[in-house]
Design a protein around this motif. Sequence first.
Motif, PDB file in Angstrom:
ATOM      1  N   GLY A  99      38.280  55.116  65.042  1.00 54.32           N
ATOM      2  CA  GLY A  99      38.916  56.388  65.344  1.00 54.32           C
ATOM      3  C   GLY A  99      39.227  57.249  64.137  1.00 54.32           C
ATOM      4  N   SER A 100      38.924  56.768  62.919  1.00 56.52           N
ATOM      5  CA  SER A 100      39.305  57.519  61.716  1.00 56.52           C
ATOM      6  C   SER A 100      38.497  58.801  61.543  1.00 56.52           C
ATOM      7  CB  SER A 100      39.177  56.645  60.469  1.00 56.52           C
ATOM      8  OG  SER A 100      37.858  56.143  60.313  1.00 56.52           O
ATOM      9  N   HIS A 101      37.386  58.959  62.271  1.00 55.82           N
ATOM     10  CA  HIS A 101      36.612  60.202  62.184  1.00 55.82           C
ATOM     11  C   HIS A 101      37.374  61.376  62.773  1.00 55.82           C
ATOM     12  CE1 HIS A 101      36.069  58.953  66.270  1.00 55.82           C
ATOM     13  NE2 HIS A 101      35.281  59.964  66.581  1.00 55.82           N
ATOM     14  N   SER A 130      23.969  49.372  64.756  1.00 62.02           N
ATOM     15  CA  SER A 130      25.270  50.044  64.803  1.00 62.02           C
ATOM     16  C   SER A 130      25.054  51.494  64.397  1.00 62.02           C
ATOM     17  CB  SER A 130      26.287  49.378  63.865  1.00 62.02           C
ATOM     18  OG  SER A 130      25.951  49.598  62.508  1.00 62.02           O
ATOM     19  N   VAL A 131      25.808  52.389  65.007  1.00 64.50           N
ATOM     20  CA  VAL A 131      25.754  53.803  64.655  1.00 64.50           C
ATOM     21  C   VAL A 131      27.185  54.266  64.435  1.00 64.50           C
ATOM     22  CG1 VAL A 131      25.629  54.395  67.127  1.00 64.50           C
ATOM     23  CG2 VAL A 131      25.062  56.120  65.415  1.00 64.50           C
ATOM     24  N   HIS A 132      27.424  54.983  63.321  1.00 62.58           N
ATOM     25  CA  HIS A 132      28.782  55.467  63.072  1.00 62.58           C
ATOM     26  C   HIS A 132      28.761  56.902  62.566  1.00 62.58           C
ATOM     27  CE1 HIS A 132      27.835  53.666  59.023  1.00 62.58           C
ATOM     28  NE2 HIS A 132      28.429  54.761  58.612  1.00 62.58           N
ATOM     29  N   HIS A 133      29.841  57.598  62.869  1.00 65.18           N
ATOM     30  CA  HIS A 133      30.012  59.013  62.535  1.00 65.18           C
ATOM     31  C   HIS A 133      30.189  59.191  61.036  1.00 65.18           C
ATOM     32  CE1 HIS A 133      31.809  63.050  62.597  1.00 65.18           C
ATOM     33  NE2 HIS A 133      31.338  63.174  63.829  1.00 65.18           N
ATOM     34  N   ALA A 134      29.721  60.330  60.514  1.00 62.27           N
ATOM     35  CA  ALA A 134      29.794  60.599  59.083  1.00 62.27           C
ATOM     36  C   ALA A 134      31.224  60.670  58.552  1.00 62.27           C
ATOM     37  CB  ALA A 134      29.061  61.901  58.760  1.00 62.27           C
ATOM     38  N   LEU A 135      32.203  60.914  59.426  1.00 63.58           N
ATOM     39  CA  LEU A 135      33.602  60.992  59.001  1.00 63.58           C
ATOM     40  C   LEU A 135      34.346  59.665  59.160  1.00 63.58           C
ATOM     41  CD1 LEU A 135      34.742  64.468  60.404  1.00 63.58           C
ATOM     42  CD2 LEU A 135      34.326  63.854  58.011  1.00 63.58           C
ATOM     43  N   LEU A 136      33.681  58.645  59.667  1.00 66.09           N
ATOM     44  CA  LEU A 136      34.357  57.374  59.925  1.00 66.09           C
ATOM     45  C   LEU A 136      34.526  56.590  58.631  1.00 66.09           C
ATOM     46  CD1 LEU A 136      35.284  55.732  62.540  1.00 66.09           C
ATOM     47  CD2 LEU A 136      33.271  54.318  62.060  1.00 66.09           C
ATOM     48  N   LEU A 137      35.746  56.141  58.348  1.00 64.20           N
ATOM     49  CA  LEU A 137      35.978  55.246  57.219  1.00 64.20           C
ATOM     50  C   LEU A 137      35.318  53.902  57.505  1.00 64.20           C
ATOM     51  CD1 LEU A 137      39.722  56.003  56.469  1.00 64.20           C
ATOM     52  CD2 LEU A 137      37.899  56.107  54.763  1.00 64.20           C
ATOM     53  N   HIS A 138      34.558  53.401  56.535  1.00 62.24           N
ATOM     54  CA  HIS A 138      33.878  52.125  56.724  1.00 62.24           C
ATOM     55  C   HIS A 138      33.581  51.488  55.371  1.00 62.24           C
ATOM     56  CE1 HIS A 138      30.640  55.013  56.070  1.00 62.24           C
ATOM     57  NE2 HIS A 138      29.863  53.996  55.709  1.00 62.24           N
ATOM     58  N   TRP A 167      32.116  54.922  66.471  1.00 59.51           N
ATOM     59  CA  TRP A 167      31.065  53.948  66.220  1.00 59.51           C
ATOM     60  C   TRP A 167      30.627  53.342  67.548  1.00 59.51           C
ATOM     61  CZ3 TRP A 167      31.387  48.666  67.384  1.00 59.51           C
ATOM     62  CH2 TRP A 167      32.649  48.217  67.812  1.00 59.51           C
ATOM     63  N   ALA A 168      29.452  52.756  67.535  1.00 57.27           N
ATOM     64  CA  ALA A 168      28.944  52.081  68.730  1.00 57.27           C
ATOM     65  C   ALA A 168      27.860  51.101  68.304  1.00 57.27           C
ATOM     66  CB  ALA A 168      28.391  53.093  69.730  1.00 57.27           C
ATOM     67  N   VAL A 169      27.494  50.235  69.234  1.00 54.18           N
ATOM     68  CA  VAL A 169      26.447  49.251  69.004  1.00 54.18           C
ATOM     69  C   VAL A 169      25.387  49.395  70.092  1.00 54.18           C
ATOM     70  CG1 VAL A 169      25.906  46.775  69.032  1.00 54.18           C
ATOM     71  CG2 VAL A 169      27.913  47.600  67.774  1.00 54.18           C
ATOM     72  N   VAL A 170      24.130  49.330  69.691  1.00 58.77           N
ATOM     73  CA  VAL A 170      23.010  49.314  70.625  1.00 58.77           C
ATOM     74  C   VAL A 170      22.342  47.952  70.485  1.00 58.77           C
ATOM     75  CG1 VAL A 170      20.865  50.414  71.357  1.00 58.77           C
ATOM     76  CG2 VAL A 170      22.691  51.796  70.319  1.00 58.77           C
ATOM     77  N   ARG A 171      22.452  47.130  71.499  1.00 54.91           N
ATOM     78  CA  ARG A 171      21.906  45.777  71.442  1.00 54.91           C
ATOM     79  C   ARG A 171      20.390  45.793  71.658  1.00 54.91           C
ATOM     80  NH1 ARG A 171      25.965  43.208  68.921  1.00 54.91           N
ATOM     81  NH2 ARG A 171      27.963  43.589  69.974  1.00 54.91           N
ATOM     82  N   GLY A 172      19.685  45.017  70.844  1.00 53.92           N
ATOM     83  CA  GLY A 172      18.243  44.862  71.009  1.00 53.92           C
ATOM     84  C   GLY A 172      17.459  46.143  70.838  1.00 53.92           C
TER      85      GLY A 172
END
Length: 251
Positions: free
Chosen positions: A135-137, A184-192, A13-18
Amino acid sequence: MDAGGVGFDEQGWAVVRGAAGAALRGRLSAGFDRLMPPGCGPDVAQLLRPSLMDPAFGEWLEVAGRIAGEALGVGRVQLLQDALLFKPAGRGAGVVEWHRDWDYTGYLEAPRAVSVRLALGDEDAEAGGLQVVEGSHRWELGESVETLFAERIGAGRLEALPAPYGERAREAVRSVALAAGDVSVHHALLLHGSGANRSGRDRRTIVVHLFDAELKLVPERLPSPEAAAWFTTDAAGRLTGPAFPVVWTRG
């Protein structure tokens, strides 16, 4: 992209501000309120394909596509689905249970897919903001996490994951705080998942699911044979047609 100082590939996952400037955010907010006026719907309300209803959301797809392409490190990105997500203020409800997006998009040949989420207002844990299992992805959890739980993936059920992941999962939970205009952007395999909105403000989020345009469809993984009519492909087996447009191409 910022994932707490560590890369997207490692954390999932990651965050892109603004990511959305004030002018675009204003158009998106106006469109959101027109399509999903305050006070509408249940504790969690969702509207699919707003990009077909308001040009501002179509404009946003190109920005979301660039973010997805950079996260995945691919040259072309296609739209799988876009949606508006609304959690009303003050109800103390609206939990979205732990899940992986891949559990219902696994008809693609590989999980080179992400979800890009734009916050139209400030989001934090109190407002029912996103939570991730960092890290769950990268964990070996099998074809579908849903099969590991009872009726559905519920809060408090992370310990039901197979060893050693159940013990690690609770320690890896992170709350993703966003300001208006952040992504926010997260991977398709990431538990959320996300908690209840206990704040005094509505939570309005635009969610876009995107994938590497080189991926092919695996028809055998579709939920039913009848569903194949909605998933048209080209001669190489890649999804095509107006339902799955290419929204970003590198360079």
